[in-house]
Design an enzyme around this catalytic site. Structure first.
Site, PDB file in Angstrom:
ATOM      1  CD  GLU A  98       7.526  -3.441  -2.430  1.00 45.66           C
ATOM      2  OE1 GLU A  98       7.360  -2.837  -3.500  1.00 45.66           O
ATOM      3  OE2 GLU A  98       6.654  -3.505  -1.551  1.00 45.66           O
ATOM      4  CE  LYS A 108       1.322  -2.229  -4.213  1.00 46.16           C
ATOM      5  NZ  LYS A 108       2.637  -2.303  -4.831  1.00 46.16           N
TER       6      LYS A 108
END
Length: 211
Positions: free
Chosen positions: A42, A131
């Protein structure tokens, strides 16, 4: 056929978060992460020229890794990530519109949540995984309490996770982790990233041997 998020996280459920990385260094850093078995990278959008880094990563590793962006807070950013070749949208929050928009474009979406209300909203909107952020604030006890009432979905704690705290989060219901400044910080050498990457892999693998 490009690797799926599910397969990537099955191989190693650690997301490398490269906040602050530059396009000039991103491939060298990705190379050492790949050596250690990382499959999801990411690039947070508050990094320098993030779409350039995502494009470089996607061009080199797009088939074998899941590459995408973090800190995505608008539909326009989702569009830019897609144009750059990114396949995963990671947000700090549970924005139902961004989740639905990402899924309509066949992108993976991993929104952040901090309580059951946000988790359920994200799940119903189509999130692929969740998340938990900031994980060190809520801690394993908070996750354990929530995981009892949440449906079966991968939960990845992010924020302040160290190799030493992984076991407690796994015991509380975590499926993997997002690794930020403990793995990479702006200006860190490739050797240091390699050292940190290995420490996290070993930390995670040690949780598999504890019964």
């Amino acid at each position: 056929m490009a690797i799926s998020l599910k397969d990537a996280l099955n191989e190693l459920p650690l997301v490398a978060i490269l906040r602050g990385v530059t396009p000039e260094e991103v491939i060298a850093i990705a190379d050492v992460l790949v050596e250690q078995g990382y499959k999801v990278i990411e690039v947070p959008l508050n990094s320098p020229r993030p779409y350039e880094s995502i494009k470089l990563l996607s061009d080199k590793y797009g088939e074998n890794l899941v590459i995408g962006a973090g800190t995505v807070v608008s539909k326009e950013q989702v569009d830019q990530v897609e144009i750059a070749g990114g396949r995963i949208i990671i947000s700090p929050h549970a924005d139902v519109e961004i989740i639905k928009y990402s899924k309509a474009k066949n992108l993976y979406c991993v929104p952040g949540f901090f309580n059951p209300t946000e988790a359920y909203a994200a799940i119903h909107a189509g999130a692929d995984s969740l998340k938990l952020f900031p994980a060190d604030t809520l801690g394993p006890k908070g996750l354990k309490a929530m995981s009892v009432v949440l449906p079966d979905i991968q939960i990845l704690p992010v924020g302040g996770v160290s190799p030493d705290t992984m076991q407690a989060f796994i015991d509380a219901g975590a499926s993997g982790f997002g690794l930020g400044s403990g793995l990479y910080k702006a200006g860190m050498s490739v050797e240091q990233v390699k050292h940190n990457a290995l420490a996290y892999v070993q930390g995670y693998k040690s949780t598999l041997t504890v019964h």
